[in-house]
Scaffold this motif. Structure first.
Motif, PDB file in Angstrom:
ATOM      1  N   ASP A   5     -23.528  37.326  -8.919  1.00  0.00           N
ATOM      2  CA  ASP A   5     -23.990  35.458  -9.651  1.00  0.00           C
ATOM      3  C   ASP A   5     -25.115  35.560  -9.407  1.00  0.00           C
ATOM      4  OD1 ASP A   5     -24.190  33.470 -11.305  1.00  0.00           O
ATOM      5  OD2 ASP A   5     -22.784  31.901 -10.221  1.00  0.00           O
ATOM      6  N   ALA A   6     -26.569  35.831  -9.976  1.00  0.00           N
ATOM      7  CA  ALA A   6     -27.637  35.322  -9.754  1.00  0.00           C
ATOM      8  C   ALA A   6     -27.958  35.984  -9.067  1.00  0.00           C
ATOM      9  CB  ALA A   6     -27.735  33.904 -10.011  1.00  0.00           C
ATOM     10  N   VAL A   7     -27.859  37.670  -8.843  1.00  0.00           N
ATOM     11  CA  VAL A   7     -28.272  37.593  -7.607  1.00  0.00           C
ATOM     12  C   VAL A   7     -29.563  38.988  -7.228  1.00  0.00           C
ATOM     13  CG1 VAL A   7     -28.224  39.391  -5.470  1.00  0.00           C
ATOM     14  CG2 VAL A   7     -26.374  38.378  -6.891  1.00  0.00           C
ATOM     15  N   ARG A   8     -29.793  37.980  -6.245  1.00  0.00           N
ATOM     16  CA  ARG A   8     -31.969  38.474  -6.291  1.00  0.00           C
ATOM     17  C   ARG A   8     -32.176  38.562  -4.906  1.00  0.00           C
ATOM     18  NH1 ARG A   8     -36.515  34.320  -8.296  1.00  0.00           N
ATOM     19  NH2 ARG A   8     -37.610  35.823  -7.974  1.00  0.00           N
ATOM     20  N   LYS A   9     -33.163  40.144  -5.090  1.00  0.00           N
ATOM     21  CA  LYS A   9     -33.473  40.647  -3.379  1.00  0.00           C
ATOM     22  C   LYS A   9     -35.011  40.113  -3.274  1.00  0.00           C
ATOM     23  CE  LYS A   9     -33.569  41.932   0.901  1.00  0.00           C
ATOM     24  NZ  LYS A   9     -32.371  41.330   2.012  1.00  0.00           N
ATOM     25  N   ILE A  10     -35.407  39.741  -2.712  1.00  0.00           N
ATOM     26  CA  ILE A  10     -36.855  39.646  -2.660  1.00  0.00           C
ATOM     27  C   ILE A  10     -37.416  40.506  -1.154  1.00  0.00           C
ATOM     28  CG2 ILE A  10     -39.269  38.532  -2.781  1.00  0.00           C
ATOM     29  CD1 ILE A  10     -38.021  36.346  -4.365  1.00  0.00           C
ATOM     30  N   PHE A  11     -38.018  41.223  -1.480  1.00  0.00           N
ATOM     31  CA  PHE A  11     -38.502  42.418  -0.194  1.00  0.00           C
ATOM     32  C   PHE A  11     -39.805  41.653   0.068  1.00  0.00           C
ATOM     33  CE2 PHE A  11     -35.925  45.547  -1.011  1.00  0.00           C
ATOM     34  CZ  PHE A  11     -35.124  45.581   0.180  1.00  0.00           C
ATOM     35  N   LYS A  12     -40.637  41.215   1.629  1.00  0.00           N
ATOM     36  CA  LYS A  12     -42.046  40.651   1.743  1.00  0.00           C
ATOM     37  C   LYS A  12     -42.637  42.197   2.402  1.00  0.00           C
ATOM     38  CE  LYS A  12     -41.290  35.799   2.303  1.00  0.00           C
ATOM     39  NZ  LYS A  12     -40.357  35.715   0.629  1.00  0.00           N
ATOM     40  N   THR A  13     -43.616  42.091   2.043  1.00  0.00           N
ATOM     41  CA  THR A  13     -44.257  43.571   2.417  1.00  0.00           C
ATOM     42  C   THR A  13     -45.589  43.086   2.740  1.00  0.00           C
ATOM     43  OG1 THR A  13     -45.000  43.755  -0.019  1.00  0.00           O
ATOM     44  CG2 THR A  13     -43.246  45.070   0.823  1.00  0.00           C
ATOM     45  N   LYS A  14     -46.515  43.519   2.997  1.00  0.00           N
ATOM     46  CA  LYS A  14     -47.480  43.435   3.656  1.00  0.00           C
ATOM     47  C   LYS A  14     -48.424  43.536   2.372  1.00  0.00           C
ATOM     48  CE  LYS A  14     -49.636  48.109   5.008  1.00  0.00           C
ATOM     49  NZ  LYS A  14     -49.074  48.861   3.576  1.00  0.00           N
ATOM     50  N   ASP A  15     -48.547  43.616   1.586  1.00  0.00           N
ATOM     51  CA  ASP A  15     -49.234  43.492   0.018  1.00  0.00           C
ATOM     52  C   ASP A  15     -48.561  42.325  -1.475  1.00  0.00           C
ATOM     53  OD1 ASP A  15     -50.501  45.977   0.932  1.00  0.00           O
ATOM     54  OD2 ASP A  15     -48.936  46.801  -0.482  1.00  0.00           O
ATOM     55  N   GLY A  16     -47.382  41.440   0.270  1.00  0.00           N
ATOM     56  CA  GLY A  16     -46.874  40.292  -0.794  1.00  0.00           C
ATOM     57  C   GLY A  16     -45.672  40.267  -0.932  1.00  0.00           C
ATOM     58  N   GLN A  17     -45.234  40.578  -2.219  1.00  0.00           N
ATOM     59  CA  GLN A  17     -43.527  40.502  -1.872  1.00  0.00           C
ATOM     60  C   GLN A  17     -43.174  41.702  -3.566  1.00  0.00           C
ATOM     61  OE1 GLN A  17     -42.216  36.477  -2.285  1.00  0.00           O
ATOM     62  NE2 GLN A  17     -41.927  37.274  -4.555  1.00  0.00           N
ATOM     63  N   VAL A  18     -41.975  42.223  -3.430  1.00  0.00           N
ATOM     64  CA  VAL A  18     -40.930  43.424  -3.942  1.00  0.00           C
ATOM     65  C   VAL A  18     -40.031  42.267  -4.773  1.00  0.00           C
ATOM     66  CG1 VAL A  18     -39.948  45.956  -4.616  1.00  0.00           C
ATOM     67  CG2 VAL A  18     -41.751  45.321  -3.496  1.00  0.00           C
ATOM     68  N   ASN A  19     -40.321  42.750  -6.156  1.00  0.00           N
ATOM     69  CA  ASN A  19     -39.274  41.253  -6.225  1.00  0.00           C
ATOM     70  C   ASN A  19     -38.182  43.440  -6.471  1.00  0.00           C
ATOM     71  OD1 ASN A  19     -39.675  39.072  -6.364  1.00  0.00           O
ATOM     72  ND2 ASN A  19     -39.803  38.784  -8.812  1.00  0.00           N
ATOM     73  N   ALA A  20     -37.197  43.404  -5.495  1.00  0.00           N
ATOM     74  CA  ALA A  20     -36.468  44.885  -5.763  1.00  0.00           C
ATOM     75  C   ALA A  20     -34.924  44.407  -6.631  1.00  0.00           C
ATOM     76  CB  ALA A  20     -36.091  44.956  -4.340  1.00  0.00           C
ATOM     77  N   VAL A  21     -34.518  43.734  -7.083  1.00  0.00           N
ATOM     78  CA  VAL A  21     -33.395  42.845  -7.470  1.00  0.00           C
ATOM     79  C   VAL A  21     -33.402  41.407  -7.690  1.00  0.00           C
ATOM     80  CG1 VAL A  21     -30.367  42.722  -7.853  1.00  0.00           C
ATOM     81  CG2 VAL A  21     -31.609  44.721  -6.418  1.00  0.00           C
ATOM     82  N   ASP A  22     -33.186  41.444  -9.660  1.00  0.00           N
ATOM     83  CA  ASP A  22     -33.949  39.158 -10.015  1.00  0.00           C
ATOM     84  C   ASP A  22     -32.787  39.557 -10.868  1.00  0.00           C
ATOM     85  OD1 ASP A  22     -35.285  38.067 -10.291  1.00  0.00           O
ATOM     86  OD2 ASP A  22     -37.128  40.119 -11.571  1.00  0.00           O
ATOM     87  N   GLN A  23     -31.955  38.027 -10.343  1.00  0.00           N
ATOM     88  CA  GLN A  23     -31.639  37.829 -11.004  1.00  0.00           C
ATOM     89  C   GLN A  23     -30.320  38.730 -11.705  1.00  0.00           C
ATOM     90  OE1 GLN A  23     -30.998  34.970 -11.120  1.00  0.00           O
ATOM     91  NE2 GLN A  23     -32.956  34.068 -10.384  1.00  0.00           N
ATOM     92  N   SER A  59     -31.264  35.437  -2.720  1.00  0.00           N
ATOM     93  CA  SER A  59     -30.614  34.443  -3.307  1.00  0.00           C
ATOM     94  C   SER A  59     -29.562  34.621  -4.265  1.00  0.00           C
ATOM     95  CB  SER A  59     -30.981  33.684  -4.032  1.00  0.00           C
ATOM     96  OG  SER A  59     -31.803  33.572  -5.408  1.00  0.00           O
ATOM     97  N   GLY A  60     -28.466  33.804  -5.071  1.00  0.00           N
ATOM     98  CA  GLY A  60     -26.992  34.128  -5.355  1.00  0.00           C
ATOM     99  C   GLY A  60     -26.070  34.512  -4.939  1.00  0.00           C
TER     100      GLY A  60
END
Ligand code: ADP
Length: 341
Positions: A5-23, A59-60
């Motif tokens: 349910d509305a699953v997100r995974k954000i990885f923080k990297t040195k250049d910012g962040q990656v939305n690996a899995v988005d909603q 989140s999710g």
């Protein structure tokens, strides 16, 4: 069995962040073989790793067999993981242990008594077709045999869900087929829910009931395999559909026959195809009262090329059946030559 349910995974990297899995929202039913296809970087690994909390969602919620995994304590999660096991592209076997010891490993961890462990290992060895290899070490096995050990080990604790992380990507096409057949057998025999990720259309087409297509962390399309691939709405899905017209899809014998131009050769055919095509095959067999899934006819024309085609004048079937078969050919249902003379 599984709800995201509305699953997100954000990885923080040195250049910012990656939305690996988005909603991502998904529901996977009990006993289903569910495939997730996408190119490299689409977010498939991250998604499947969240199904047993190897990755925690940013989140999710991820619910498996009625339990919200992110709410479980450490010991609760350990228990839940016995019900959600995984197999891997590179097998992840214990190289210093024999086949039997590898398969027994999760049973040891779960505290299963020795006699029961031995019995269970015997049973699993038989189930995956590794009789006689129990005392071998992984390095003495072929890739397909290694994955059979991986599967037996994953099934040791009677899981409810089997996650397959590119489980056939390191195998040649023939071995891939035999491992996929084994997964179907296990799914049918044990009622196990299987979730697999792959970048290969062939894998989806052969065994999955439903599919989700992933791109840039999102599920862009999902549904029954036939529906999604017959009526793709996204460009990326159309790309995957193109994969199935690749030459390696054709069986060698058809290619050989096509190059020989064997006018009037008699051939017997059977429809193989994947799980997804079974409904059409069954429908044709029922509707046209063809008794068995084997038809005989004469080669009337051949087409050589990237992938060979044979035009068969069928014997003992009326034109309606021929039409149906032509239709199936257009749908690229695989046909296998049983024999020819
Ligand atoms: P796929 O399995 O489809 O190839 P992944 O889930 O491995 O995709 O990766 C999705 C995206 O997340 C990629 O951009 C990848 O670089 C990034 N990613 C995956 N794992 C990590 C990580 N541990 N740290 C930072 N970025 C990651």
């Amino acid at each position: 069995m599984i709800t995201l349910d509305a699953v997100r995974k954000i990885f923080k990297t040195k250049d910012g962040q990656v939305n690996a899995v988005d909603q991502v929202n998904l529901t996977i039913d009990q006993g289903e073989i569910f495939g997730i296809i996408g190119y490299s970087g689409a977010g498939k690994s991250t998604l499947i790793r969240m199904l047993n909390m190897l990755e925690r969602p940013t989140s999710g919620s991820v619910t498996v067999a009625g339990q919200d995994l992110s709410k479980l304590s450490k010991s609760g999660l350990r228990k839940a993981r016995q019900e959600i096991s995984m197999i891997f592209q590179h097998f992840n076997l214990l190289w210093s242990r024999t086949v039997r010891e590898n398969i027994a490993f999760p049973l040891e961890i779960a505290g299963v008594a020795r006699a029961e462990r031995l019995r269970r290992v015997d049973e699993l060895i038989k189930l995956v077709g590794l009789e006689g290899r129990g005392e071998s070490y992984p390095s003495q096995l072929s890739g397909g045999q290694k994955q059979r050990v991986g599967i037996a080990r994953a099934l040791a604790n009677n899981p409810k869900v089997l996650l397959c992380d590119e489980a056939t990507s390191a195998l040649d096409p023939k071995t891939t087929d035999s491992i996929l057949n084994l997964l179907v057998e296990i799914n049918e025999k044990l009622g196990l829910t299987i979730v697999l990720i792959t970048h290969e259309m062939h894998v989806i087409r052969k065994i999955c009931h439903r599919v989700a297509v992933m791109e840039n962390g999102r599920v862009v399309e999902q549904g029954p395999v036939l529906d999604v691939f017959r009526h793709p709405s996204e460009e990326i899905t159309k790309d995957f559909v193109k994969q199935i017209t690749e030459p390696e899809e054709t069986t060698d014998v058809i290619k050989q026959l096509a190059s020989e131009k064997p006018q009037n050769k008699i051939v017997q055919l059977t429809f193989v195809g994947g799980r997804a095509e079974q409904p059409i095959i069954t429908e044709v067999i029922r509707k046209f009262n063809v008794q068995v899934n084997i038809l005989q006819g004469k080669v009337s024309q051949t087409q050589n090329g990237a992938y060979g085609s044979l035009f068969i004048q069928l014997e003992g079937v009326d034109s309606e059946v021929s039409d149906a078969i032509n239709y199936m050919n257009q749908q690229q249902v695989e046909v296998e030559v049983v024999s020819y003379e």
